[in-house]
Every structure is written in C-alpha cells, then in structure tokens.
Design an enzyme around this catalytic site. Structure first.
Site, PDB file in Angstrom:
ATOM      1  N   CYS A 159     -14.041 100.826  49.017  1.00 23.03           N
ATOM      2  CA  CYS A 159     -13.854 100.599  50.551  1.00 23.03           C
ATOM      3  C   CYS A 159     -14.716  99.901  51.172  1.00 23.03           C
ATOM      4  CB  CYS A 159     -13.641 102.029  50.996  1.00 23.03           C
ATOM      5  SG  CYS A 159     -12.291 103.051  50.595  1.00 23.03           S
ATOM      6  N   HIS A 214      -7.027 105.619  49.826  1.00 18.32           N
ATOM      7  CA  HIS A 214      -8.489 106.321  50.553  1.00 18.32           C
ATOM      8  C   HIS A 214      -8.096 105.955  51.987  1.00 18.32           C
ATOM      9  CE1 HIS A 214     -11.644 106.229  47.150  1.00 18.32           C
ATOM     10  NE2 HIS A 214     -10.234 106.302  46.824  1.00 18.32           N
ATOM     11  N   GLU A 258     -10.066 105.067  54.758  1.00 21.96           N
ATOM     12  CA  GLU A 258     -10.440 103.917  55.135  1.00 21.96           C
ATOM     13  C   GLU A 258      -9.570 102.889  54.643  1.00 21.96           C
ATOM     14  OE1 GLU A 258     -12.018 105.995  53.049  1.00 21.96           O
ATOM     15  OE2 GLU A 258     -13.957 105.013  52.744  1.00 21.96           O
ATOM     16  N   CYS A 265     -16.896 104.279  49.414  1.00 21.27           N
ATOM     17  CA  CYS A 265     -17.046 104.019  48.176  1.00 21.27           C
ATOM     18  C   CYS A 265     -17.192 102.582  47.999  1.00 21.27           C
ATOM     19  CB  CYS A 265     -15.962 104.500  47.083  1.00 21.27           C
ATOM     20  SG  CYS A 265     -14.394 103.801  47.409  1.00 21.27           S
TER      21      CYS A 265
END
Length: 157
Positions: A94, A61, A63, A91
């Site tokens: 993260c 992802h 981030e 999410c």
C-alpha cells in the site's frame, strides 16, 4: 465508490473517525477491521474498508481500494493533492501504491510493527531513492484504532 462529499473543516481526528466507521463495517463483515478515506481539496472522494475475505483477493486492502476509487472519481492516477487516512499503518504494497499514485499525505492510526511501511519497519514515503515522497502523520486516534484491531483478533481466539 461514490461522489465527492465536501469536508472543508474536518481535522485529521475527524477524518480518522470516518475511517474508523469503515473499519467497523469491515469487522461486521468478517474482515480485519481496517478502514480508509481519501480526501482531495476538502472533499472525501473515497471511503473503503478491507475486503480480502469476501473477494479472496490479497490486494483488497482498504487503502488500495480507496485510492483506486479516488483515481476513478478524479479521472487521473496522479493524486498529488490527496490525503489518505487509514486506521492501520500501510504495508509495503500500500505504501508503494501511494508512492506510485503520487499521494501527497498519509495519516494513520495504529502502527504495524509486523509490516508497517510508513515508519515502523520501513518508510517508503520518505525514501529519496524513489521517484516520489509523501508526508506522514501517525498515531491519530491510535487507542481507538488499536482497540478495534485487538478486539477483533481476541474474538477469533
């Protein structure tokens, strides 16, 4: 990953513009268009976008990659002074990373009502049962962030 770039006068709006640039790159590469930047002490220390398709890694992802790069740049996993700016609400994975990295602040654009963990479904950053909390600013350039995602998914149909 790269060297830090001074951005002392950039607002959340401006920083989201940098994250949106990363999101557009992701979309051009066939990835879900999500971008992130990490700022520490007025310097952009990391810029990344989703890379799940190209890496076939479910943890790639934007981030998460940006926080990993930021830790490498500063030489510490503790990122108390960091602000993570991301185009889509993080999410649970993260947001959990941000708790564990001791991130100071999270700024996001579009809300994720399907799996958002910074206010929509959960708010891991403000749970006093965890060992760290971070402040959150939401809906920064929300229309642009939402449109980028909507356009991408419409093109797949």
């Amino acid at each position: 990953m790269g060297e830090a770039v001074d951005v002392p006068e950039l607002s959340d709006h401006d920083l989201m513009g940098l994250a949106l640039e990363q999101a557009r790159i992701a979309g051009e590469q066939g990835e879900v268009p999500i971008g992130a930047v990490v700022v520490i002490d007025g310097k952009v220390v990391a810029r990344r976008h989703n890379e799940r398709e190209q890496s076939q890694d479910p943890t790639s992802h934007a981030e998460l990659l940006a926080v990993r790069d930021a830790a490498a740049v500063v030489g510490s996993w503790r990122l108390e002074n960091a602000t993570v700016v991301v185009t889509l609400e993080p999410c649970a994975m993260c947001a959990g990373l941000m708790v564990n990295a001791r991130i100071g602040r999270v700024v996001f654009g579009a809300r994720s009502y399907e799996n958002g963990a910074c206010g929509s479904l959960y708010h891991l950053g403000s749970d006093p049962r965890l060992n760290h909390e971070f402040t959150t600013t939401s809906d920064v350039r929300v229309e642009e962030c939402s449109e980028l995602l909507s356009s991408y998914f419409a093109s797949l149909r």
